[in-house]
Design a protein around this motif. Structure first.
Motif, mmCIF file in Angstrom:
data_model
loop_
_atom_site.group_PDB
_atom_site.id
_atom_site.type_symbol
_atom_site.label_atom_id
_atom_site.label_comp_id
_atom_site.label_asym_id
_atom_site.label_seq_id
_atom_site.Cartn_x
_atom_site.Cartn_y
_atom_site.Cartn_z
ATOM 1 N N TYR A 1 0.366 -1.402 -0.377
ATOM 2 C CA TYR A 1 -0.025 -0.324 0.546
ATOM 3 C C TYR A 1 0.583 1.339 0.244
ATOM 4 O O TYR A 1 1.994 1.569 0.726
ATOM 5 C CB TYR A 1 -0.825 -0.152 1.012
ATOM 6 N N SER B 1 3.112 9.227 2.643
ATOM 7 C CA SER B 1 3.668 8.018 3.759
ATOM 8 C C SER B 1 4.558 6.927 3.001
ATOM 9 O O SER B 1 4.897 7.061 1.510
ATOM 10 C CB SER B 1 2.733 7.563 4.401
ATOM 11 N N VAL C 1 4.047 0.068 2.427
ATOM 12 C CA VAL C 1 3.890 -0.104 3.190
ATOM 13 C C VAL C 1 3.581 -1.910 2.928
ATOM 14 O O VAL C 1 2.808 -1.649 2.087
ATOM 15 C CB VAL C 1 2.894 -0.578 4.965
ATOM 16 N N LEU D 1 2.299 -5.790 3.932
ATOM 17 C CA LEU D 1 0.996 -6.537 4.280
ATOM 18 C C LEU D 1 0.839 -8.181 4.168
ATOM 19 O O LEU D 1 0.917 -7.671 2.262
ATOM 20 C CB LEU D 1 0.195 -5.305 4.417
ATOM 21 N N GLN E 1 -3.019 -8.470 8.353
ATOM 22 C CA GLN E 1 -2.717 -8.003 8.578
ATOM 23 C C GLN E 1 -3.988 -6.481 8.655
ATOM 24 O O GLN E 1 -4.381 -6.781 6.848
ATOM 25 C CB GLN E 1 -1.044 -7.157 8.352
ATOM 26 N N SER E 2 -4.228 -6.005 8.844
ATOM 27 C CA SER E 2 -4.759 -4.813 8.260
ATOM 28 C C SER E 2 -3.817 -3.403 8.657
ATOM 29 O O SER E 2 -3.195 -3.109 8.898
ATOM 30 C CB SER E 2 -5.805 -4.358 8.906
ATOM 31 N N LEU E 3 -4.693 -2.142 8.210
ATOM 32 C CA LEU E 3 -4.215 -1.019 7.577
ATOM 33 C C LEU E 3 -5.311 0.448 7.883
ATOM 34 O O LEU E 3 -6.970 -0.116 7.549
ATOM 35 C CB LEU E 3 -3.647 -0.515 6.380
ATOM 36 N N ILE F 1 -7.299 4.053 6.752
ATOM 37 C CA ILE F 1 -6.876 4.714 5.673
ATOM 38 C C ILE F 1 -7.569 5.595 5.833
ATOM 39 O O ILE F 1 -8.783 5.850 5.888
ATOM 40 C CB ILE F 1 -7.222 4.104 3.743
ATOM 41 N N HIS G 1 -4.704 6.726 -2.092
ATOM 42 C CA HIS G 1 -4.061 5.610 -1.678
ATOM 43 C C HIS G 1 -3.600 4.330 -2.877
ATOM 44 O O HIS G 1 -4.484 4.647 -4.101
ATOM 45 C CB HIS G 1 -3.757 4.327 -0.450
ATOM 46 N N GLU H 1 -8.175 -8.825 -0.344
ATOM 47 C CA GLU H 1 -8.327 -7.902 1.016
ATOM 48 C C GLU H 1 -8.980 -7.906 0.862
ATOM 49 O O GLU H 1 -11.119 -7.729 0.640
ATOM 50 C CB GLU H 1 -8.024 -6.058 0.893
#
Length: 128
Positions: A75, A80, A83, A85, A89-91, A93, A99, A111
């Motif tokens: 991502y 930024s 990253v 993943l 795992q999570s993110l 936003i 993005h 996802e």
């Protein structure tokens, strides 16, 4: 009862996504429902991305939580560092942050995207 119906719909739609797996990016709508925040709703979508495919820069009219179901996704959030993943795992936003997501693994990546967004606004806004 609504939860059972929503889960059954998700299973049916998940099967439809598998049938369309040859597409580079396949979005499957799972649920869309009003919430207690006036003028907002929750939307949940499964996104399947073929190896090497980039979901180009875009934003949303609210927050997104991206949870990687399988594979490896990179991502890039505006302002930024990238990253990467893996499954489990999570993110988070934030609202309006441009993005992208790229499948950097050797197989399909998926996802589960959960959005809390303004009701009636387009869910995906291409970046300028």
């Amino acid at each position: 009862m609504k939860m059972i119906q929503a889960m059954a719909l998700a299973l049916v739609l998940g099967g439809a996504a598998a049938a369309h797996a040859e597409q580079p990016i396949q979005r499957t709508d799972l649920i869309k429902n009003d919430i207690d925040v006036p003028g907002h709703e929750v939307v949940q979508v499964r996104v399947d991305i073929a190896p090497g495919v980039l979901a180009p820069n875009h934003s949303h009219p609210g927050e997104e939580v991206a949870f990687v179901l399988e594979g490896t996704l990179e991502y890039q959030l505006e302002g930024s560092e990238p990253v990467t993943l893996k499954a489990g795992q999570s993110l988070f936003i934030p609202t309006g942050v441009a993005h992208s997501a790229k499948n950097v693994g050797s197989g399909k990546a998926s996802e589960l995207a959960t959005y809390i967004v303004r009701k009636g606004a387009p869910l995906v806004v291409p970046a300028k």
